[in-house]
Design a protein around this motif. Structure first.
Motif, PDB file in Angstrom:
ATOM      1  N   SER A  21     -54.165  43.805   2.556  1.00 11.34           N
ATOM      2  CA  SER A  21     -54.353  43.553   3.985  1.00 11.34           C
ATOM      3  C   SER A  21     -55.495  44.385   4.564  1.00 11.34           C
ATOM      4  O   SER A  21     -55.759  44.306   5.752  1.00 11.34           O
ATOM      5  CB  SER A  21     -53.059  43.819   4.747  1.00 11.34           C
ATOM      6  OG  SER A  21     -52.797  45.204   4.756  1.00 11.34           O
TER       7      SER A  21
ATOM      8  N   CYS B 235     -52.694  44.786  18.765  1.00 13.11           N
ATOM      9  CA  CYS B 235     -51.310  44.303  18.832  1.00 13.11           C
ATOM     10  C   CYS B 235     -50.457  45.178  19.722  1.00 13.11           C
ATOM     11  O   CYS B 235     -50.895  46.190  20.257  1.00 13.11           O
ATOM     12  CB  CYS B 235     -50.696  44.197  17.440  1.00 13.11           C
ATOM     13  SG  CYS B 235     -49.973  45.730  16.852  1.00 13.11           S
TER      14      CYS B 235
ATOM     15  N   GLU C  79     -43.072  38.171  12.492  1.00 17.05           N
ATOM     16  CA  GLU C  79     -43.634  38.573  11.208  1.00 17.05           C
ATOM     17  C   GLU C  79     -44.409  39.863  11.417  1.00 17.05           C
ATOM     18  O   GLU C  79     -45.629  39.883  11.451  1.00 17.05           O
ATOM     19  CB  GLU C  79     -44.543  37.466  10.648  1.00 17.05           C
ATOM     20  CG  GLU C  79     -44.839  37.695   9.178  1.00 17.05           C
ATOM     21  CD  GLU C  79     -45.762  36.647   8.586  1.00 17.05           C
ATOM     22  OE1 GLU C  79     -46.262  35.794   9.327  1.00 17.05           O
ATOM     23  OE2 GLU C  79     -45.982  36.715   7.376  1.00 17.05           O
TER      24      GLU C  79
ATOM     25  N   GLU D  16     -47.746  41.120   9.774  1.00 17.81           N
ATOM     26  CA  GLU D  16     -49.029  40.526  10.126  1.00 17.81           C
ATOM     27  C   GLU D  16     -49.354  40.732  11.602  1.00 17.81           C
ATOM     28  O   GLU D  16     -50.510  40.800  11.972  1.00 17.81           O
ATOM     29  CB  GLU D  16     -49.010  39.009   9.849  1.00 17.81           C
ATOM     30  CG  GLU D  16     -48.879  38.645   8.383  1.00 17.81           C
ATOM     31  CD  GLU D  16     -50.161  38.873   7.614  1.00 17.81           C
ATOM     32  OE1 GLU D  16     -51.243  38.731   8.192  1.00 17.81           O
ATOM     33  OE2 GLU D  16     -50.077  39.192   6.417  1.00 17.81           O
ATOM     34  N   LEU D  17     -48.321  40.786  12.433  1.00 19.20           N
ATOM     35  CA  LEU D  17     -48.568  40.783  13.872  1.00 19.20           C
ATOM     36  C   LEU D  17     -48.350  42.144  14.521  1.00 19.20           C
ATOM     37  O   LEU D  17     -48.953  42.446  15.542  1.00 19.20           O
ATOM     38  CB  LEU D  17     -47.669  39.731  14.549  1.00 19.20           C
ATOM     39  CG  LEU D  17     -47.891  38.303  14.048  1.00 19.20           C
ATOM     40  CD1 LEU D  17     -46.806  37.372  14.536  1.00 19.20           C
ATOM     41  CD2 LEU D  17     -49.256  37.799  14.485  1.00 19.20           C
TER      42      LEU D  17
ATOM     43  N   LEU E  69     -47.118  39.875  21.254  1.00 15.63           N
ATOM     44  CA  LEU E  69     -48.303  39.786  20.405  1.00 15.63           C
ATOM     45  C   LEU E  69     -49.446  40.704  20.823  1.00 15.63           C
ATOM     46  O   LEU E  69     -50.264  41.073  20.003  1.00 15.63           O
ATOM     47  CB  LEU E  69     -48.828  38.348  20.394  1.00 15.63           C
ATOM     48  CG  LEU E  69     -47.903  37.324  19.744  1.00 15.63           C
ATOM     49  CD1 LEU E  69     -48.568  35.971  19.725  1.00 15.63           C
ATOM     50  CD2 LEU E  69     -47.535  37.741  18.333  1.00 15.63           C
TER      51      LEU E  69
ATOM     52  N   HIS F 119     -52.691  36.347   6.410  1.00 13.05           N
ATOM     53  CA  HIS F 119     -52.874  34.997   6.973  1.00 13.05           C
ATOM     54  C   HIS F 119     -52.942  35.024   8.495  1.00 13.05           C
ATOM     55  O   HIS F 119     -53.523  34.140   9.102  1.00 13.05           O
ATOM     56  CB  HIS F 119     -51.779  34.040   6.481  1.00 13.05           C
ATOM     57  CG  HIS F 119     -50.424  34.307   7.058  1.00 13.05           C
ATOM     58  ND1 HIS F 119     -49.872  33.512   8.022  1.00 13.05           N
ATOM     59  CD2 HIS F 119     -49.537  35.284   6.825  1.00 13.05           C
ATOM     60  CE1 HIS F 119     -48.673  34.003   8.351  1.00 13.05           C
ATOM     61  NE2 HIS F 119     -48.455  35.064   7.632  1.00 13.05           N
ATOM     62  N   GLU F 120     -52.370  36.058   9.122  1.00  9.09           N
ATOM     63  CA  GLU F 120     -52.532  36.210  10.573  1.00  9.09           C
ATOM     64  C   GLU F 120     -53.575  37.283  10.883  1.00  9.09           C
ATOM     65  O   GLU F 120     -54.386  37.124  11.777  1.00  9.09           O
ATOM     66  CB  GLU F 120     -51.198  36.603  11.217  1.00  9.09           C
ATOM     67  CG  GLU F 120     -50.186  35.471  11.335  1.00  9.09           C
ATOM     68  CD  GLU F 120     -50.581  34.446  12.387  1.00  9.09           C
ATOM     69  OE1 GLU F 120     -51.386  34.778  13.271  1.00  9.09           O
ATOM     70  OE2 GLU F 120     -50.096  33.312  12.316  1.00  9.09           O
TER      71      GLU F 120
ATOM     72  N   LYS G 118     -57.266  36.241  10.783  1.00  8.65           N
ATOM     73  CA  LYS G 118     -57.705  35.107  11.588  1.00  8.65           C
ATOM     74  C   LYS G 118     -58.863  35.506  12.482  1.00  8.65           C
ATOM     75  O   LYS G 118     -58.884  36.601  13.030  1.00  8.65           O
ATOM     76  CB  LYS G 118     -56.543  34.616  12.446  1.00  8.65           C
ATOM     77  CG  LYS G 118     -55.878  33.404  11.865  1.00  8.65           C
ATOM     78  CD  LYS G 118     -54.830  32.899  12.789  1.00  8.65           C
ATOM     79  CE  LYS G 118     -53.994  31.865  12.059  1.00  8.65           C
ATOM     80  NZ  LYS G 118     -52.748  31.624  12.782  1.00  8.65           N
TER      81      LYS G 118
ATOM     82  N   ALA H 157     -59.601  28.930  12.087  1.00  9.14           N
ATOM     83  CA  ALA H 157     -58.642  29.826  12.751  1.00  9.14           C
ATOM     84  C   ALA H 157     -58.163  29.162  14.033  1.00  9.14           C
ATOM     85  O   ALA H 157     -58.925  28.539  14.753  1.00  9.14           O
ATOM     86  CB  ALA H 157     -59.316  31.151  13.065  1.00  9.14           C
TER      87      ALA H 157
ATOM     88  N   SER I 148     -55.613  30.676  16.300  1.00  9.62           N
ATOM     89  CA  SER I 148     -55.028  31.482  17.372  1.00  9.62           C
ATOM     90  C   SER I 148     -56.035  32.477  17.906  1.00  9.62           C
ATOM     91  O   SER I 148     -57.015  32.800  17.267  1.00  9.62           O
ATOM     92  CB  SER I 148     -53.802  32.213  16.835  1.00  9.62           C
ATOM     93  OG  SER I 148     -53.356  33.136  17.765  1.00  9.62           O
TER      94      SER I 148
ATOM     95  N   ASP J 125     -57.058  36.369  19.002  1.00 10.24           N
ATOM     96  CA  ASP J 125     -56.736  37.603  18.283  1.00 10.24           C
ATOM     97  C   ASP J 125     -56.091  38.613  19.199  1.00 10.24           C
ATOM     98  O   ASP J 125     -56.176  38.555  20.386  1.00 10.24           O
ATOM     99  CB  ASP J 125     -57.971  38.192  17.611  1.00 10.24           C
ATOM    100  CG  ASP J 125     -59.123  38.376  18.562  1.00 10.24           C
ATOM    101  OD1 ASP J 125     -58.951  38.100  19.761  1.00 10.24           O
ATOM    102  OD2 ASP J 125     -60.195  38.775  18.114  1.00 10.24           O
TER     103      ASP J 125
END
Lengths: 763, 176
Positions: free
Chosen positions: A190, A228, A385, A388-389, A511, A712-713, A716, A759, A761, A763
């Protein structure tokens, strides 16, 4: 650690320490400096550097203090000729293969090995043998590696394993040929860069900051991450108005995240000084015309005029004010004040993916801090998740499980990576998170819900049993999948699980960096949601004043919505899909250029500090709003000072009462907002509502058995990460370049447009 | 000593980890199951399994490593870590005859450098390399426990002891 106290004698002084304390921590705490490389608090022990040697009476040899747990009556000597000699020899060994190329090393000036060598090194090296040679290389677009400088403390391998759960980097080879590396020589992880952070030498280096600046040239500013909702504290290194890098090294910053940052926090900052930043206010005088640069005075005057005209023609409620979960509390507060006191509209909202209002309105237990998560006994994760988030939350969960023997229960339709740490994984059908909450709300719902979710009913009773058997903290987390009724039930779950020996804590997983703050500032109390506002453009909404941009998911299927507006004013950093329709675009300052506060998902109110002056003509969002209010005849009284805005926030918003910037000064002592804990609510109507929702859910969804790919998130491409060239490589699958000696950026070209299109979404 | 002591550096060549996972015959799978059954902790079986994969595939290639990671539920780097530690685990193809010369103290004193030079010169390769015809690989290994008969090397699993250059010639010629 127990509360029992034992006596330890260190250097002929008696100290009372808690039973179970580690000797190295105790010595350092009491002011006896002990050198070490491999010891790292809250990581597995290594004891490979042998620098922390002490003499303990009745033990035959010098002992490594990092592996010793204090016992009653222990007599310890930390400084003596014998110890110093041992430590000096150890350092000589550590330097045996070290190239001593500090003048060209990025770490020079903030290097633990360098400092230790100043303190403990000899004047000359006695080893005349040839040093092991290994060329510098890149392990990924983000991580550069100079294997020669390695002293094999293995901090990097341990953080990769314990913090990230990825084990992407390991020590290979044997004996003198041991190197830190990875299978195939290319890091497929990651890319959090925590291995770079904890490296005490210049072995692992920030690949995006190579040879850009020396540490002593950088002004370090402690601030809060703008990605985040975990709100990591970090140090912005800037030089001459340019943000050079972001680190969380404990020599600069000691936040609740320790030295942890994720890829976005650490590497996602080049947008700040990017050439695409808006330079001046822009006005589109005619619909369909061009955006033309204007002065601030003109842009503010024009915006005020247009808003006034729209309000006069259609009434104040035809004006919508949209805040953002990305901007500071001060900015959102100013927007809320603008909407309610200047315009007088009931239509205001924040561009968040989901609203936390039902959760906070029914909050039945305190919010868990990340420290609470680390020491929790049971963690229930419903949807979401975090790896990732909310990477810090995921790290705390992993450490709670692997270092603290906590039980993790995951309810998810996808076997997310955290599942491998889970004591129980309830694999539900997609979209069934609400059904899970419905079942948790009342045990009588379990059978029906289990059938709906495609699981055995005893899985839910096992979950219930795990929680009711817990002694200690239970943390309940939930992601954005829950609807309003489900959020309300989760917020009240504490009432059914609380006991004398059990504390229930809640942890929402929004998020964005200031989702919670945007809620607190009241931006989610408006009559309409963002989606409803966009649907109403051209009819009941005639003009919009937006800070930031709409999320792609808001605009999806509503591409024409913004074109129907009479007037649209936007604060932005960059040109976006929203500014494409704007009549006025006002250049806002990024988080690195302003003072303010963010509130994270712990409810911690943390400072954002100005690191560089605003680029071009950008201004802080709250200042723009205040200027607009002044133009419309209302003086906000902020006097150009963010602290004045915050003082007003503290006076008006009960959860923030008593807070001032000086109170928030120390990032190592974060302050949690005091949210109102409500009395137990009657949940029957919410349960009924949820029952209807659950009944309407299709029960033929396919469960996914594929663990999503790392990143995968995270990888992005959004508006901000789009400005980081390395992200495009990662989003394109992190291809391995022909040679690892040169940065892959110079070897691989990725079609940025295709990446952006892929992509979906923000960020 | 003229030759640099270079170990076979496993994976010094880039290996792209494909999605390909090795598969084995039912007999081999049964053997692997037998090993796995022996250990309460699954990862303990890593060495026996590596030997089996190596026996079946010649060396630990990418599909083999992927198989091990999958079977033992370990990360690919865990396999790499172990594989690179042991000189008996090959992560690059080796020749039909793998000459492993003991380089530890007794053999070193009794003339290992001379033997090594001789072997390398005779085969025309450096340490860690394989002859072009894929027949011979030469590497240095740690003590093989035959100090009383030093210097010695091992070809495959056979010990050749009390080596002299003549004896080496004889052995190698016999293998050609």
């Amino acid at each position: 650690m127990s509360t029992e106290v034992i006596k330890v004698n260190i250097n002929s002084k008696e100290f009372e320490v808690p039973k179970g304390a580690r000797l190295i921590d105790v010595c350092r705490d009491k002011g006896f400096d002990i050198p070490s490389f491999c010891y790292y608090s809250d990581l597995a022990l290594q004891a490979s550097c042998r620098m922390c040697l002490v003499r303990i009476e009745k033990m035959p040899k010098l002992q490594t203090s990092c592996t010793i747990i204090c016992t009653d009556g222990m007599i310890v000597t930390t400084q003596s000729e014998e110890i110093e000699k041992a430590q000096r020899s150890m350092l000589e060994f550590l330097l045996a293969n070290h190239p001593l190329d500090c003048p060209v090393c990025d770490r020079g000036g903030e290097c633990e090995l360098q400092e230790m060598t100043f303190d403990w090194g000899g004047l000359e090296e006695r080893f005349i043998e040839k040093k092991n040679y290994a060329p510098e290389k890149y392990l990924s677009p983000m991580v550069a590696n100079d294997p020669q400088r390695c002293i094999l403390c293995k901090r990097c391998t341990r953080v990769c394993d314990e913090w990230m759960g990825e084990d992407a980097i390991e020590a290979g080879g044997r004996g003198a040929n041991t190197v830190i590396g990875t299978y195939g020589g290319w890091l497929d992880c990651s890319q959090c860069g925590n291995c770079i952070e904890v490296c005490p030498t210049g072995t692992l280096l920030d690949g995006t900051y190579r040879h850009q600046a020396r540490p002593w040239e950088l002004a370090q500013t402690i601030s809060t991450c703008s990605y985040c909702s975990d709100g990591c504290e970090m140090s912005l290194g800037s030089r001459a108005g340019e943000l050079m890098r972001i680190v969380a090294r404990d020599r600069y910053v000691n936040g609740h995240n320790g030295e942890f940052l994720c890829i976005k926090g650490r590497f996602g900052h080049p947008f700040v000084n990017h050439e695409d930043r808006l330079r001046t206010p822009l006005i589109r005088y005619k619909k369909g015309g061009k955006l033309i640069p204007a002065t601030w005075d003109e842009a503010i005057r024009y915006t005020a005029e247009k808003l006034k005209a729209a309000a006069a023609a259609y009434g104040p409620d035809a004006l919508g004010v949209v805040g953002s979960p990305r901007i500071t509390n001060e900015a959102n507060y100013a927007l809320h004040k603008f909407a309610t006191e200047v315009v007088g509209t009931k239509n205001y909202a924040a561009t968040d993916a989901f609203s936390l209002k039902p959760f906070f309105d029914n909050l039945g237990a305190p919010l868990a801090t990340h420290r609470d998560i680390r020491y929790a006994k049971t963690i229930l994760l419903i949807g979401g998740e975090p790896e990732e988030l909310q990477p810090l939350t995921a790290k705390q969960i992993r450490q709670a499980v692997s270092n603290g023997a906590a039980k993790l229960i995951v309810i998810n339709s996808v076997p997310i990576r955290l599942v491998e740490h889970a004591a129980q994984f309830i694999h539900i059908r997609p979209g069934m998170e609400n059904a899970a909450v419905w079942a948790l709300g009342h045990s009588s719902n379990e059978t029906t819900a289990a059938q709906k979710m495609g699981i055995e009913a005893n899985e839910l009773s096992a979950l219930r049993q795990t929680i009711t058997e817990t002694e200690g903290d239970v943390v309940i987390m939930f992601g954005g999948e829950l609807n309003a009724a489900a959020q309300m039930i989760v917020a009240q779950l504490a009432n059914s699980f609380r006991a004398d020996t059990r504390r229930v804590l809640l942890h929402p997983l929004p998020l964005y960096n200031n989702s919670v703050g945007a809620h607190d500032m009241g931006m989610m109390n408006g009559a309409m949601s963002v989606a409803e506002m966009l649907d109403a453009t051209g009819s009941s909404i005639r003009a919009l004043y937006v800070a930031g941009s709409f999320l792609p998911e808001h605009l999806r299927g509503r591409e024409e919505a913004l074109a129907k507006l009479d007037f649209l004013a936007v604060h932005e950093l960059f040109e976006t899909d929203t500014t494409a329709f704007a009549d006025v675009v006002l250049p806002a300052a990024s988080f690195a250029e302003i003072d303010g506060t963010f509130t994270n998902n712990d409810g911690l109110v943390q400072r954002v500090r100005q690191s560089i002056p605003p680029v071009h003509q950008a201004k802080p969002d709250w200042m723009i709003t205040a200027a607009l209010a002044a133009e419309l005849g209302k003086d906000f009284g902020f006097q150009m000072s963010a602290s004045a805005v915050f003082r007003e926030i503290a006076e008006r918003i009960p959860a923030y009462s008593g807070l001032r910037y000086p109170v928030l000064k120390d990032e190592s002592n974060p302050v949690q907002a005091r949210y109102n804990i409500v009395e137990p609510r009657d949940l029957s109507s919410a349960l009924n509502e949820l029952k209807q929702t659950v009944a309407a859910l299709p029960d033929d969804g396919e469960k996914s058995n594929v663990t999503p790919r790392v990143g995968h998130e995270l990888f992005k491409i959004g508006t901000l990460t789009d400005k980081v060239s390395q992200f495009h490589l990662l989003a394109a699958g992190n291809p391995r370049p022909d040679t690892v000696r040169v940065s892959p950026l110079y070897q691989i070209t990725v079609d940025a447009k295709l990446e952006r299109d892929a992509a979906v979404s923000g960020d | 000593m003229s030759t640099q002591p270079i170990q076979i550096q496993p994976l010094s060549q880039p290996v792209n980890i494909g999605d390909e996972v090795a598969s084995f015959s039912p007999e081999v799978e049964a053997e692997i199951d037998g090993h796995l059954a022996k250990y309460p902790v699954m990862r303990s079986a890593i060495l026996p399994l590596m030997f089996i994969v190596q026996r079946e595939r010649g060396y630990l290639d990418a599909p083999g490593v992927a198989y091990l990671a999958k079977r033992l539920r370990l990360r690919i780097t865990d396999i790499w870590e172990v594989a690179t530690f042991y000189s008996m685990i090959y992560t690059q193809p080796v020749g039909k005859y793998h000459i492993q010369i003991c380089k530890t103290l007794s053999c070193k004193i009794m003339g290992e450098p001379g033997i090594t030079d001789h072997v390398c010169n005779k085969l025309g390769i450096r340490l860690g390399e394989t002859t072009a015809d894929g027949k011979f690989t030469v590497s240095l290994v740690e003590c093989l426990g035959s100090c009383g008969t030093a210097p010695m090397f091992q070809i495959g699993f056979d010990y050749h002891e009390n080596l002299t250059t003549e004896k080496v010639d004889q052995i190698l010629d016999g293998l050609k």
